[in-house]
Motif scaffolding. Sequence first.
Motif, PDB file in Angstrom:
ATOM      1  N   ASN A  64       0.843  -1.198   0.000  1.00 35.02           N
ATOM      2  CA  ASN A  64       0.000   0.000   0.000  1.00 35.02           C
ATOM      3  C   ASN A  64       0.879   1.249   0.000  1.00 35.02           C
ATOM      4  OD1 ASN A  64      -2.580  -1.181   0.003  1.00 35.02           O
ATOM      5  ND2 ASN A  64      -2.490  -1.553   2.203  1.00 35.02           N
ATOM      6  N   PHE A  65       0.833   2.012  -1.101  1.00 35.99           N
ATOM      7  CA  PHE A  65       1.604   3.240  -1.184  1.00 35.99           C
ATOM      8  C   PHE A  65       0.921   4.215  -2.129  1.00 35.99           C
ATOM      9  CE2 PHE A  65       3.242   0.399  -4.481  1.00 35.99           C
ATOM     10  CZ  PHE A  65       3.324   1.209  -5.597  1.00 35.99           C
ATOM     11  N   MET A  66       1.309   5.480  -2.011  1.00 35.21           N
ATOM     12  CA  MET A  66       0.751   6.527  -2.850  1.00 35.21           C
ATOM     13  C   MET A  66       1.494   6.553  -4.184  1.00 35.21           C
ATOM     14  SD  MET A  66      -1.705   7.965  -1.156  1.00 35.21           S
ATOM     15  CE  MET A  66      -1.928   9.490  -2.049  1.00 35.21           C
ATOM     16  N   THR A  67       0.742   6.547  -5.274  1.00 38.25           N
ATOM     17  CA  THR A  67       1.336   6.621  -6.608  1.00 38.25           C
ATOM     18  C   THR A  67       2.145   7.912  -6.756  1.00 38.25           C
ATOM     19  OG1 THR A  67      -0.529   5.360  -7.497  1.00 38.25           O
ATOM     20  CG2 THR A  67       0.810   6.582  -9.076  1.00 38.25           C
ATOM     21  N   ASN A  68       3.295   7.787  -7.418  1.00 41.88           N
ATOM     22  CA  ASN A  68       4.236   8.892  -7.656  1.00 41.88           C
ATOM     23  C   ASN A  68       5.042   9.276  -6.415  1.00 41.88           C
ATOM     24  OD1 ASN A  68       3.398   9.140 -10.366  1.00 41.88           O
ATOM     25  ND2 ASN A  68       1.740  10.551  -9.780  1.00 41.88           N
ATOM     26  N   GLN A  69       4.827   8.571  -5.301  1.00 47.83           N
ATOM     27  CA  GLN A  69       5.625   8.828  -4.105  1.00 47.83           C
ATOM     28  C   GLN A  69       6.536   7.648  -3.764  1.00 47.83           C
ATOM     29  OE1 GLN A  69       3.373  10.200  -0.739  1.00 47.83           O
ATOM     30  NE2 GLN A  69       2.291  11.771  -1.907  1.00 47.83           N
ATOM     31  N   HIS A  70       6.129   6.450  -4.168  1.00 44.54           N
ATOM     32  CA  HIS A  70       6.906   5.239  -3.927  1.00 44.54           C
ATOM     33  C   HIS A  70       6.685   4.285  -5.099  1.00 44.54           C
ATOM     34  CE1 HIS A  70       7.433   6.487   0.270  1.00 44.54           C
ATOM     35  NE2 HIS A  70       6.133   6.702   0.311  1.00 44.54           N
ATOM     36  N   ASP A  71       7.479   3.228  -5.148  1.00 38.86           N
ATOM     37  CA  ASP A  71       7.247   2.119  -6.061  1.00 38.86           C
ATOM     38  C   ASP A  71       7.747   0.853  -5.379  1.00 38.86           C
ATOM     39  OD1 ASP A  71       9.991   2.160  -6.186  1.00 38.86           O
ATOM     40  OD2 ASP A  71      10.131   2.556  -8.326  1.00 38.86           O
ATOM     41  N   VAL A  72       7.626  -0.273  -6.054  1.00 45.15           N
ATOM     42  CA  VAL A  72       8.130  -1.527  -5.500  1.00 45.15           C
ATOM     43  C   VAL A  72       8.761  -2.323  -6.633  1.00 45.15           C
ATOM     44  CG1 VAL A  72       5.862  -2.658  -5.749  1.00 45.15           C
ATOM     45  CG2 VAL A  72       7.572  -3.631  -4.212  1.00 45.15           C
ATOM     46  N   LEU A  73       9.956  -2.857  -6.358  1.00 51.07           N
ATOM     47  CA  LEU A  73      10.700  -3.605  -7.360  1.00 51.07           C
ATOM     48  C   LEU A  73      11.311  -4.837  -6.702  1.00 51.07           C
ATOM     49  CD1 LEU A  73      12.030  -3.854 -10.201  1.00 51.07           C
ATOM     50  CD2 LEU A  73      13.943  -2.528  -9.274  1.00 51.07           C
ATOM     51  N   GLN A  74      11.125  -5.998  -7.340  1.00 50.45           N
ATOM     52  CA  GLN A  74      11.769  -7.207  -6.848  1.00 50.45           C
ATOM     53  C   GLN A  74      13.187  -7.279  -7.409  1.00 50.45           C
ATOM     54  OE1 GLN A  74       9.720 -10.880  -7.678  1.00 50.45           O
ATOM     55  NE2 GLN A  74      11.181 -12.130  -6.530  1.00 50.45           N
ATOM     56  N   VAL A  75      14.139  -7.564  -6.538  1.00 50.37           N
ATOM     57  CA  VAL A  75      15.545  -7.601  -6.942  1.00 50.37           C
ATOM     58  C   VAL A  75      16.224  -8.834  -6.357  1.00 50.37           C
ATOM     59  CG1 VAL A  75      15.742  -5.082  -7.118  1.00 50.37           C
ATOM     60  CG2 VAL A  75      16.231  -6.208  -4.945  1.00 50.37           C
ATOM     61  N   GLN A  76      17.455  -9.069  -6.787  1.00 49.66           N
ATOM     62  CA  GLN A  76      18.260 -10.119  -6.197  1.00 49.66           C
ATOM     63  C   GLN A  76      18.930  -9.596  -4.926  1.00 49.66           C
ATOM     64  OE1 GLN A  76      20.913 -11.799  -9.121  1.00 49.66           O
ATOM     65  NE2 GLN A  76      19.289 -12.090 -10.622  1.00 49.66           N
ATOM     66  N   LYS A  77      19.520 -10.499  -4.157  1.00 47.42           N
ATOM     67  CA  LYS A  77      20.047 -10.140  -2.842  1.00 47.42           C
ATOM     68  C   LYS A  77      21.136  -9.064  -2.926  1.00 47.42           C
ATOM     69  CE  LYS A  77      21.771 -12.101   1.472  1.00 47.42           C
ATOM     70  NZ  LYS A  77      22.715 -11.001   1.713  1.00 47.42           N
ATOM     71  N   SER A  78      21.989  -9.148  -3.942  1.00 41.62           N
ATOM     72  CA  SER A  78      23.066  -8.163  -4.047  1.00 41.62           C
ATOM     73  C   SER A  78      22.510  -6.750  -4.213  1.00 41.62           C
ATOM     74  CB  SER A  78      23.983  -8.515  -5.222  1.00 41.62           C
ATOM     75  OG  SER A  78      23.245  -8.575  -6.440  1.00 41.62           O
ATOM     76  N   SER A  79      21.446  -6.607  -4.998  1.00 48.02           N
ATOM     77  CA  SER A  79      20.827  -5.293  -5.170  1.00 48.02           C
ATOM     78  C   SER A  79      20.049  -4.884  -3.930  1.00 48.02           C
ATOM     79  CB  SER A  79      19.893  -5.312  -6.384  1.00 48.02           C
ATOM     80  OG  SER A  79      20.634  -5.474  -7.579  1.00 48.02           O
ATOM     81  N   PHE A  80      19.504  -5.873  -3.222  1.00 46.49           N
ATOM     82  CA  PHE A  80      18.805  -5.576  -1.973  1.00 46.49           C
ATOM     83  C   PHE A  80      19.781  -5.002  -0.946  1.00 46.49           C
ATOM     84  CE2 PHE A  80      17.548  -6.947   2.305  1.00 46.49           C
ATOM     85  CZ  PHE A  80      16.261  -6.443   2.388  1.00 46.49           C
ATOM     86  N   ASP A  81      20.938  -5.641  -0.797  1.00 45.28           N
ATOM     87  CA  ASP A  81      21.935  -5.177   0.171  1.00 45.28           C
ATOM     88  C   ASP A  81      22.505  -3.816  -0.229  1.00 45.28           C
ATOM     89  OD1 ASP A  81      21.600  -7.488   1.651  1.00 45.28           O
ATOM     90  OD2 ASP A  81      23.264  -8.544   0.669  1.00 45.28           O
TER      91      ASP A  81
END
Length: 207
Positions: A64-81
């Motif tokens: 749950n987030f406001m459009t144009n204020q946040h997004d969500v992206l699935q990444v691998q662990k190296s990008s997560f860290d």
Amino acid sequence: MDKMFCVIVFGVLAVASMMQDATAQTVHVVGDNMGWVIPNNGAAAYTNWATGQTFRVGDTLVFNFMTNQHDVLQVQKSSFDGCNSQNAIGSPILTGPANITLDSAGDHYYICTFGRHCLNGQKLAIRVSSSTGTPGANPPNQSNPTTPVVPSPSSSRQPEACPPTPFAAEPSSSTPGGSAPPPASSSKTILASFLLSLSSIALTIFI
């Protein structure tokens, strides 16, 4: 006789339907009332939230987030860290709320790519188990590693050796010489299949 047979058939189908509902998948609202935002206490907020959840294949994550204020992206662990999108899995979801179905077992990592949001704690790591398997612990957030405590050499006297204390086995580990009980959802599925088979046999006999 026909009326009694119909009652039996409908009863069997009703029980099978209830068994199927009992194994329905779960919807997880990420962060609960907090939603998908920059948490006040950093990444620990989402780590603590994930600790209280059990994630299985087929479940749904709701960000749950406001459009144009946040997004969500699935990444691998190296990008997560590292809080970057170099090893992205798919494209970022820009419109909130975002629903993501967990389609595979293993560790899953999600970040917000806006500005420094991820560096400020807007990131989520979860561990997904198979739909009938034993859930595992969620992956640790290694953004803030704990410094090991070094004992002080203030005393020159060596303490007496103590016998090692055996650790209790974790619930997810199998006990040597025995086997873990079958998951409840699997038993329900087997019972539902048996009842449906029984109804099919009954239909064959009476029709």
